[in-house]
Design a protein around this motif. Structure first.
Motif, PDB file in Angstrom:
ATOM      1  N   ALA A 253      17.766   9.130 -38.615  1.00 25.51           N
ATOM      2  CA  ALA A 253      17.038   9.162 -39.880  1.00 25.51           C
ATOM      3  C   ALA A 253      17.587  10.235 -40.805  1.00 25.51           C
ATOM      4  O   ALA A 253      17.787   9.997 -42.008  1.00 25.51           O
ATOM      5  CB  ALA A 253      15.549   9.388 -39.619  1.00 25.51           C
TER       6      ALA A 253
ATOM      7  N   LEU B 240      26.500   1.674 -47.065  1.00 24.50           N
ATOM      8  CA  LEU B 240      26.190   2.813 -46.197  1.00 24.50           C
ATOM      9  C   LEU B 240      27.405   3.076 -45.306  1.00 24.50           C
ATOM     10  O   LEU B 240      27.842   2.193 -44.566  1.00 24.50           O
ATOM     11  CB  LEU B 240      24.960   2.492 -45.330  1.00 24.50           C
ATOM     12  CG  LEU B 240      24.478   3.624 -44.442  1.00 24.50           C
ATOM     13  CD1 LEU B 240      23.877   4.742 -45.277  1.00 24.50           C
ATOM     14  CD2 LEU B 240      23.446   3.120 -43.438  1.00 24.50           C
TER      15      LEU B 240
ATOM     16  N   PHE C 118      11.551   1.396 -46.825  1.00 23.38           N
ATOM     17  CA  PHE C 118      12.521   0.407 -47.327  1.00 23.38           C
ATOM     18  C   PHE C 118      12.386  -0.898 -46.574  1.00 23.38           C
ATOM     19  O   PHE C 118      11.838  -0.952 -45.499  1.00 23.38           O
ATOM     20  CB  PHE C 118      13.947   0.956 -47.202  1.00 23.38           C
ATOM     21  CG  PHE C 118      14.176   2.100 -48.165  1.00 23.38           C
ATOM     22  CD1 PHE C 118      14.480   1.860 -49.489  1.00 23.38           C
ATOM     23  CD2 PHE C 118      14.019   3.406 -47.737  1.00 23.38           C
ATOM     24  CE1 PHE C 118      14.659   2.903 -50.370  1.00 23.38           C
ATOM     25  CE2 PHE C 118      14.195   4.456 -48.619  1.00 23.38           C
ATOM     26  CZ  PHE C 118      14.514   4.210 -49.940  1.00 23.38           C
TER      27      PHE C 118
ATOM     28  N   LEU D  75      21.990   0.452 -48.941  1.00 21.37           N
ATOM     29  CA  LEU D  75      21.785   0.313 -47.489  1.00 21.37           C
ATOM     30  C   LEU D  75      22.410  -0.978 -46.970  1.00 21.37           C
ATOM     31  O   LEU D  75      22.958  -1.021 -45.874  1.00 21.37           O
ATOM     32  CB  LEU D  75      20.295   0.340 -47.149  1.00 21.37           C
ATOM     33  CG  LEU D  75      19.579   1.680 -47.323  1.00 21.37           C
ATOM     34  CD1 LEU D  75      18.080   1.522 -47.115  1.00 21.37           C
ATOM     35  CD2 LEU D  75      20.142   2.710 -46.331  1.00 21.37           C
ATOM     36  N   ASP D  76      22.326  -2.028 -47.770  1.00 25.99           N
ATOM     37  CA  ASP D  76      22.866  -3.317 -47.331  1.00 25.99           C
ATOM     38  C   ASP D  76      24.394  -3.324 -47.321  1.00 25.99           C
ATOM     39  O   ASP D  76      25.001  -3.943 -46.457  1.00 25.99           O
ATOM     40  CB  ASP D  76      22.392  -4.438 -48.270  1.00 25.99           C
ATOM     41  CG  ASP D  76      20.977  -4.882 -47.955  1.00 25.99           C
ATOM     42  OD1 ASP D  76      20.552  -4.698 -46.806  1.00 25.99           O
ATOM     43  OD2 ASP D  76      20.299  -5.403 -48.857  1.00 25.99           O
TER      44      ASP D  76
ATOM     45  N   LEU E 169      11.892   6.592 -44.458  1.00 24.78           N
ATOM     46  CA  LEU E 169      12.874   5.497 -44.363  1.00 24.78           C
ATOM     47  C   LEU E 169      12.204   4.149 -44.118  1.00 24.78           C
ATOM     48  O   LEU E 169      12.735   3.103 -44.511  1.00 24.78           O
ATOM     49  CB  LEU E 169      13.881   5.776 -43.250  1.00 24.78           C
ATOM     50  CG  LEU E 169      15.067   6.666 -43.618  1.00 24.78           C
ATOM     51  CD1 LEU E 169      15.965   6.844 -42.407  1.00 24.78           C
ATOM     52  CD2 LEU E 169      15.869   6.068 -44.775  1.00 24.78           C
ATOM     53  N   LEU E 170      11.050   4.188 -43.478  1.00 18.99           N
ATOM     54  CA  LEU E 170      10.349   2.920 -43.219  1.00 18.99           C
ATOM     55  C   LEU E 170       9.752   2.331 -44.495  1.00 18.99           C
ATOM     56  O   LEU E 170       9.212   1.230 -44.476  1.00 18.99           O
ATOM     57  CB  LEU E 170       9.256   3.113 -42.159  1.00 18.99           C
ATOM     58  CG  LEU E 170       9.782   3.182 -40.722  1.00 18.99           C
ATOM     59  CD1 LEU E 170       8.697   3.644 -39.769  1.00 18.99           C
ATOM     60  CD2 LEU E 170      10.329   1.838 -40.275  1.00 18.99           C
TER      61      LEU E 170
ATOM     62  N   ILE F 121       8.810   6.585 -52.562  1.00 16.41           N
ATOM     63  CA  ILE F 121      10.243   6.703 -52.274  1.00 16.41           C
ATOM     64  C   ILE F 121      10.843   7.789 -53.155  1.00 16.41           C
ATOM     65  O   ILE F 121      11.556   8.684 -52.694  1.00 16.41           O
ATOM     66  CB  ILE F 121      10.957   5.348 -52.507  1.00 16.41           C
ATOM     67  CG1 ILE F 121      10.625   4.382 -51.374  1.00 16.41           C
ATOM     68  CG2 ILE F 121      12.474   5.550 -52.626  1.00 16.41           C
ATOM     69  CD1 ILE F 121      11.136   2.967 -51.577  1.00 16.41           C
TER      70      ILE F 121
ATOM     71  N   GLU G  20      18.244   0.036 -51.805  1.00 18.06           N
ATOM     72  CA  GLU G  20      18.285  -1.119 -50.897  1.00 18.06           C
ATOM     73  C   GLU G  20      19.685  -1.731 -50.891  1.00 18.06           C
ATOM     74  O   GLU G  20      20.219  -2.081 -49.834  1.00 18.06           O
ATOM     75  CB  GLU G  20      17.261  -2.178 -51.324  1.00 18.06           C
ATOM     76  CG  GLU G  20      15.793  -1.770 -51.175  1.00 18.06           C
ATOM     77  CD  GLU G  20      15.240  -1.928 -49.773  1.00 18.06           C
ATOM     78  OE1 GLU G  20      16.021  -2.217 -48.840  1.00 18.06           O
ATOM     79  OE2 GLU G  20      14.026  -1.739 -49.589  1.00 18.06           O
ATOM     80  N   HIS G  21      20.256  -1.855 -52.065  1.00 16.17           N
ATOM     81  CA  HIS G  21      21.593  -2.431 -52.166  1.00 16.17           C
ATOM     82  C   HIS G  21      22.616  -1.545 -51.445  1.00 16.17           C
ATOM     83  O   HIS G  21      23.489  -2.025 -50.727  1.00 16.17           O
ATOM     84  CB  HIS G  21      21.967  -2.591 -53.647  1.00 16.17           C
ATOM     85  CG  HIS G  21      23.243  -3.346 -53.851  1.00 16.17           C
ATOM     86  ND1 HIS G  21      24.475  -2.732 -53.878  1.00 16.17           N
ATOM     87  CD2 HIS G  21      23.475  -4.674 -54.012  1.00 16.17           C
ATOM     88  CE1 HIS G  21      25.415  -3.647 -54.052  1.00 16.17           C
ATOM     89  NE2 HIS G  21      24.836  -4.827 -54.136  1.00 16.17           N
TER      90      HIS G  21
ATOM     91  N   ASN H  46       4.651   2.185 -53.466  1.00 12.78           N
ATOM     92  CA  ASN H  46       5.698   2.476 -52.482  1.00 12.78           C
ATOM     93  C   ASN H  46       6.941   3.046 -53.170  1.00 12.78           C
ATOM     94  O   ASN H  46       7.551   3.999 -52.683  1.00 12.78           O
ATOM     95  CB  ASN H  46       6.044   1.192 -51.713  1.00 12.78           C
ATOM     96  CG  ASN H  46       6.944   1.440 -50.521  1.00 12.78           C
ATOM     97  OD1 ASN H  46       6.629   2.262 -49.661  1.00 12.78           O
ATOM     98  ND2 ASN H  46       8.087   0.776 -50.483  1.00 12.78           N
ATOM     99  N   ASN H  47       7.292   2.447 -54.311  1.00  7.98           N
ATOM    100  CA  ASN H  47       8.440   2.952 -55.069  1.00  7.98           C
ATOM    101  C   ASN H  47       8.221   4.406 -55.478  1.00  7.98           C
ATOM    102  O   ASN H  47       9.143   5.221 -55.432  1.00  7.98           O
ATOM    103  CB  ASN H  47       8.678   2.105 -56.324  1.00  7.98           C
ATOM    104  CG  ASN H  47       9.085   0.683 -55.988  1.00  7.98           C
ATOM    105  OD1 ASN H  47       9.438   0.386 -54.850  1.00  7.98           O
ATOM    106  ND2 ASN H  47       9.021  -0.200 -56.965  1.00  7.98           N
TER     107      ASN H  47
ATOM    108  N   GLN I  24      11.585   9.890 -40.989  1.00  5.18           N
ATOM    109  CA  GLN I  24      11.562   8.534 -40.447  1.00  5.18           C
ATOM    110  C   GLN I  24      10.528   7.685 -41.188  1.00  5.18           C
ATOM    111  O   GLN I  24      10.793   6.536 -41.542  1.00  5.18           O
ATOM    112  CB  GLN I  24      11.258   8.573 -38.941  1.00  5.18           C
ATOM    113  CG  GLN I  24      11.277   7.202 -38.297  1.00  5.18           C
ATOM    114  CD  GLN I  24      12.611   6.472 -38.508  1.00  5.18           C
ATOM    115  OE1 GLN I  24      13.608   6.790 -37.903  1.00  5.18           O
ATOM    116  NE2 GLN I  24      12.628   5.482 -39.401  1.00  5.18           N
TER     117      GLN I  24
ATOM    118  N   PHE J  72      23.778   8.216 -35.874  1.00  5.55           N
ATOM    119  CA  PHE J  72      23.124   7.269 -36.765  1.00  5.55           C
ATOM    120  C   PHE J  72      21.624   7.503 -36.632  1.00  5.55           C
ATOM    121  O   PHE J  72      20.948   6.890 -35.824  1.00  5.55           O
ATOM    122  CB  PHE J  72      23.513   5.854 -36.331  1.00  5.55           C
ATOM    123  CG  PHE J  72      22.978   4.775 -37.221  1.00  5.55           C
ATOM    124  CD1 PHE J  72      23.222   4.776 -38.593  1.00  5.55           C
ATOM    125  CD2 PHE J  72      22.248   3.726 -36.682  1.00  5.55           C
ATOM    126  CE1 PHE J  72      22.735   3.766 -39.399  1.00  5.55           C
ATOM    127  CE2 PHE J  72      21.766   2.710 -37.484  1.00  5.55           C
ATOM    128  CZ  PHE J  72      22.003   2.731 -38.850  1.00  5.55           C
TER     129      PHE J  72
ATOM    130  N   ARG K 114      14.617   2.039 -56.176  1.00  5.16           N
ATOM    131  CA  ARG K 114      14.444   1.372 -54.892  1.00  5.16           C
ATOM    132  C   ARG K 114      15.458   0.229 -54.733  1.00  5.16           C
ATOM    133  O   ARG K 114      16.094   0.101 -53.682  1.00  5.16           O
ATOM    134  CB  ARG K 114      13.006   0.857 -54.775  1.00  5.16           C
ATOM    135  CG  ARG K 114      12.662   0.222 -53.445  1.00  5.16           C
ATOM    136  CD  ARG K 114      12.604  -1.274 -53.576  1.00  5.16           C
ATOM    137  NE  ARG K 114      12.401  -1.942 -52.292  1.00  5.16           N
ATOM    138  CZ  ARG K 114      12.553  -3.251 -52.135  1.00  5.16           C
ATOM    139  NH1 ARG K 114      12.868  -4.006 -53.168  1.00  5.16           N
ATOM    140  NH2 ARG K 114      12.396  -3.804 -50.964  1.00  5.16           N
TER     141      ARG K 114
END
Lengths: 480, 438
Positions: free
Chosen positions: B168, B160, B438, B156-157, B435-436, B418, B153-154, B414-415, B432, B166, B149
């Motif tokens: 889902a 990407l 994250f 995505l930040d 993706l939520l 994922i 996240e990294h 949650n992890n 979708q 653009f 996770r």
């Protein structure tokens, strides 16, 4: 249910005195209690009750644990106050829970802190008047007998109301404040059951949301020979009846820092400002638009025309936080129907009702921009101190104020989040957890994250006070 | 699939060794992950572990003196054998330094991995009820999925690629490609190991036979139900009720020595040890309930949630990682240890608001517990008295180790979701929803 004894309940519980524009708070230290008590006895007659309509000026009074001890309340009685009140806001373990470390460390506070040179706060006078002139008169009248009454004035905390064009109260970041307030059952006309809270959550001596009486401080009967106090538990006399606890925190706001951060976080690729995105991110962090309209009520932009800005809940409209992020300040500080058990139901609201705060604070310091325009704020040269004197009233500090502060505001795990605290007032490095300086906005196709939020709000002072009923106040003035 | 077990060892402390033991434990706690004595982070199967000193007390019923004891407890991935072996082998001298302050520990000449193991085995106590947030989730899985996770996240930040459209589906595809190219995440290409058929069969059999046995014994017990109810109600009504006692007010308990160990992480620990109410009726009822509770936590509340029963409109709590109930001192006391998210005020409110019935049915048999009716009613609903009693019987946890202290139980779940959804075929709506996370 017993009807409320309004004559004995201090007026600040029933009202915020919104029509009295001027207010100041005096912090007092008792130097010679034998002189202070006669003064206190006289003052008790001036204390505004919840029964009487406020006139041009109002006075309310609250006392710290040290203040009660200074007045001579015996140990047998002091020990019946709740632990958190006895230990005080600055007890080191409590500081960790409240997020009072780093720049919030009580050793840096201007009052109420742990610096040994600071005089101990004993009494708090809350003063309200129609205008500054009348307030100044009231203050002068009150201060004049201090030397003869064994009282040292530690400090006077001024306030300055920030009103917008519609007459609503704003805070310094520029957002409408004081929208969501609990309505007290039996005191306020009950229009909205979801916001109506049992009186015992705010006033000792009445059933709370568990239909129980919150533990109330007691006095041995022989120490109240004139029966000034009503009968309480275990044959003792009830010192707490019609009283409550008042939590005071002076929160200094870095308004320029707030908008500068938002400006940088939302800049176009070429480095120019993007005012729309800037405002949007600010609103996401607050959970409301500047007019006070909730993001649930109006997700895409401000709609000042929304009439009742308190008439919304989260779960059915916004279970995923796509409108109002889970981490937004207002969703954290009052999650309404968001949390378990059974979000979106009466059960969820019932639990939420056990963590409500009656807010009575006021802003202080001059606004940077009268119109709260971020562009003006960003270009203004306006140093100086501004913020909010956060005051809340609750019958159970640990289940109400401290719970909200720890489990909602400063909890990195609030509502399933990972590593972020309240974007406005949160602790950026709680405990050994590492940084919690992110902010997540759920979005489609995927979230936006803002990184490295600085601290926008710093605690400058604070204390826990007992807000006694009028009779209890009279009793305290008679202590031997 | 590996399931979870618990180890609890209880040994009497030599009275003159209390301070020395405290010092050793303090040394361990100062660097609980990597200390020289018992470096808990070196044991890959340990979720949580703790050392607790139970001071000597006088039993209020009968006046017997109970000596001071040390409890050592771990929540681990199976097999227990492996854990015990690595404890006595790699942390042998650490165990020596701790347990040499206890009665009956092998003398220095006789300390071998074998004799240490024998000592631990001899002092092992059976856990009557063991709650595992999610049965089958190993420490390794928790840590790997947290890393997955974090890396996504990294990505995505920062990494990407710009894309059009653009949406889902394309974002998820980009994440999948990222994971595929990341050698450290190669494990994530396959779903988590499913429980082996043997284990599944064993659990199903255990459930079926257990249920049958419960029903049978229940039937046999049926004629005695009226008598049981009379006895229960009599006991409930005649037990001293702390509400009537001025000493059972929250104001009476200053627990700064407890608070100093709390709220450094978002996870917390707490240990409670209390006496069972006098008489065979209470102890017998409690023992049966703990057995039943263990059956229920094993087969029903084994997937992230404690106490949710949709049929009864009961909503449980999802903040408990592990908890154990251990009957000690020949049935006179119960040791309860919990590893949970949030702080104690939060924990107590959560249980009062959501599963007071569950607290009552077990802790209601403890001395000083607020008055219950019909086993489940009342009790913890007496909010402040319940909180006062809990604080009274809570004791310090001298050493506490948590393998993944930065994660809440909800984060862990949650992890896992994922990872589970990463390469699974999903519909557009599911994509979708994924993706939520994250």
């Amino acid at each position: 249910m017993d009807s409320l004894d309004l004559q004995d309940i201090q007026g600040i519980i029933a009202r915020g005195y919104g029509n009295l524009n001027a207010a100041a708070y005096l912090l007092l230290h008792i130097q010679d209690a034998t002189l202070t008590k006669p003064w206190l006895a006289k003052l008790a007659d001036q204390v505004q009750t919840s029964q009487d309509r406020p006139g041009n000026r109002c006075l309310n009074l609250a006392i710290t644990y040290q203040g009660l001890a200074a007045l001579g309340l015996p140990e047998s009685s002091l020990s019946t106050f709740p632990t958190e009140f006895q230990e005080g806001m600055t007890e080191p373990n409590r500081s960790r829970v409240l997020g009072d470390h780093g720049s919030n460390n009580p050793q840096f506070w201007q009052w109420g802190g742990t610096h040994p040179a600071q005089p101990t706060v004993h009494l708090l006078l809350l003063l309200y008047a129609r205008d500054d002139r009348q307030l100044a008169e009231l203050v002068a009248e009150l201060v004049e007998p201090f030397p003869a009454s064994g009282i040292k004035l530690i400090g006077k905390l001024d306030t300055q109301p920030l009103k917008d064009e519609q007459g609503g109260f704003r805070e310094h970041f520029g957002f409408r404040d004081a929208i969501s307030q609990p309505l007290i059952e039996g005191l306020h006309p009950s229009r909205a059951p979801e916001h109506t809270i049992k009186a015992g959550e705010f006033i000792l001596g009445y059933p709370n949301e568990y239909n129980l009486l919150t533990e109330s401080p007691r006095v041995k009967p022989e120490l109240d020979p004139h029966n000034l106090l009503p009968l309480g538990e275990f044959g003792s006399h009830d010192l707490g009846r019609n009283g409550s606890y008042l939590v005071f925190r002076q929160l200094s706001q870095d308004v320029v820092g707030f908008w500068r951060f938002l400006d940088r976080a939302t800049q176009h690729a070429d480095g120019s400002s993007n005012p729309d995105a800037r405002l949007h991110l600010a609103a996401k962090m607050v959970g409301r638009w500047p007019s006070g309209t909730s993001l649930v009520q109006s997700p895409d932009g401000d709609d000042p025309s929304v009439g009742d800005k308190n008439n919304f809940a989260y779960h059915h409209e916004d279970a995923q936080g796509l409108r109002c992020p889970f981490g937004a300040h207002v969703r954290r500080s009052n999650p309404r129907d968001s949390l378990g058990p059974a979000p979106g139901t009466e059960q969820s609201i019932a639990v939420n009702k056990t963590h409500r705060l009656l807010r009575r604070g006021r802003t202080y310091g001059a606004p940077i921009s009268d119109s709260f325009d971020p562009d003006e704020i960003l270009t203004a040269q306006s140093p100086g101190e501004r913020g909010i004197h956060f005051i809340c009233i609750n019958a159970n500090i640990s289940r109400q104020f401290e719970f909200v502060q720890h489990t909602w505001i400063n909890n990195p795990k609030f509502s399933g989040l990972y590593d972020e605290t309240d974007p406005l007032i949160g602790d950026r490095s709680p405990g050994k957890l590492g940084n919690t300086n992110r902010f997540t906005e759920p979005a489609c196709p995927f979230r936006n994250r803002t990184h490295e939020l600085p601290q926008f709000v710093v605690v400058r002072g604070g204390a826990y006070f007992f807000l006694p009923g009028i009779n209890a106040l009279r009793y305290l003035a008679t202590l031997a | 699939m590996t399931h979870q077990e618990t180890l609890t060892v209880v040994a009497s402390i030599q009275p003159e060794q209390m301070d020395a033991l405290r010092n050793v434990l303090q040394t361990i706690q100062q660097n609980v992950e990597h200390n020289d004595l018992i470096p808990f982070a070196r044991f890959p199967q340990v979720h949580f572990a703790r050392f607790v000193i139970m001071e000597s007390v006088i039993d209020p019923v009968g006046g017997r003196a109970i000596p001071a004891q040390l409890a050592f407890s771990s929540c681990i991935d199976t097999p227990l054998k492996t854990y015990l072996r690595s404890l006595v082998e790699t942390a042998g001298s650490g165990l020596d330094q701790v347990f040499s302050h206890c009665q009956g520990y092998p003398s220095p000449q006789q300390r071998t991995p074998r004799s240490r193991l024998a000592y631990l085995r001899r002092h092992q106590k059976k856990t009557q009820t063991f709650y595992v947030n999610t049965v089958g989730r190993t420490v390794q899985q928790v840590q790997q999925e947290a890393d997955l996770r974090d890396k996504i996240e990294h990505f995505l930040d920062h990494d990407l690629p710009r894309m059009s459209p653009f949406d889902a589906a394309s974002v998820r595809r980009a994440i999948q490609n990222f994971v595929k190219q990341e050698p450290a995440l190669a494990w994530a290409l396959t779903p988590v190991a499913r429980p082996g058929w043997l284990w599944q069969l064993q659990e199903k059999l255990h459930f079926a036979i257990g249920l049958l046995l419960i029903l049978l014994l229940g039937l046999l017990f049926l004629p005695f139900v009226p008598l049981f109810i009379i006895l229960l109600r009599w006991h409930e009504e005649t037990a001293p009720h702390p509400r009537q006692n001025p000493n059972f007010r929250l104001s009476q308990f200053h627990r700064l020595h407890l608070a100093q160990d709390e709220d450094f992480l978002s996870q917390n620990q707490f240990t409670v040890v209390g006496f069972v109410k006098p008489g065979w009726f209470r102890l017998a009822t409690l023992r049966v309930i703990l057995e039943l509770a263990n059956f229920v936590t094993r087969h029903v509340f084994n997937n992230g949630d404690l106490g949710t029963v949709p049929l009864l409109n009961l909503h449980g709590v999802d903040t408990i990682h592990f908890a154990n109930w251990v009957v000690i001192d020949g049935g006179r006391r119960v040791l309860f240890m919990s590893n949970y998210d949030g702080n104690l005020e939060d924990y107590m409110n959560d249980f009062i608001n959501k599963v007071a019935w569950g607290l009552n049915i077990i802790f209601g048999h403890g001395i000083d517990y607020p008055k219950t009716q019909w086993l489940v009613k009342g009790g913890a609903r007496d909010e402040q008295v319940y909180k006062a009693v809990l604080r009274k019987y809570q004791i310090r946890t001298q050493v506490w180790y948590a393998a993944y202290p930065q994660l809440s139980a909800i984060n862990i779940r949650n992890n896992a979701e994922i990872r589970a959804g990463l390469f699974q075929p999903l519909t557009a709506a599911e994509e979708q929803a994924w993706l939520l996370r994250f």
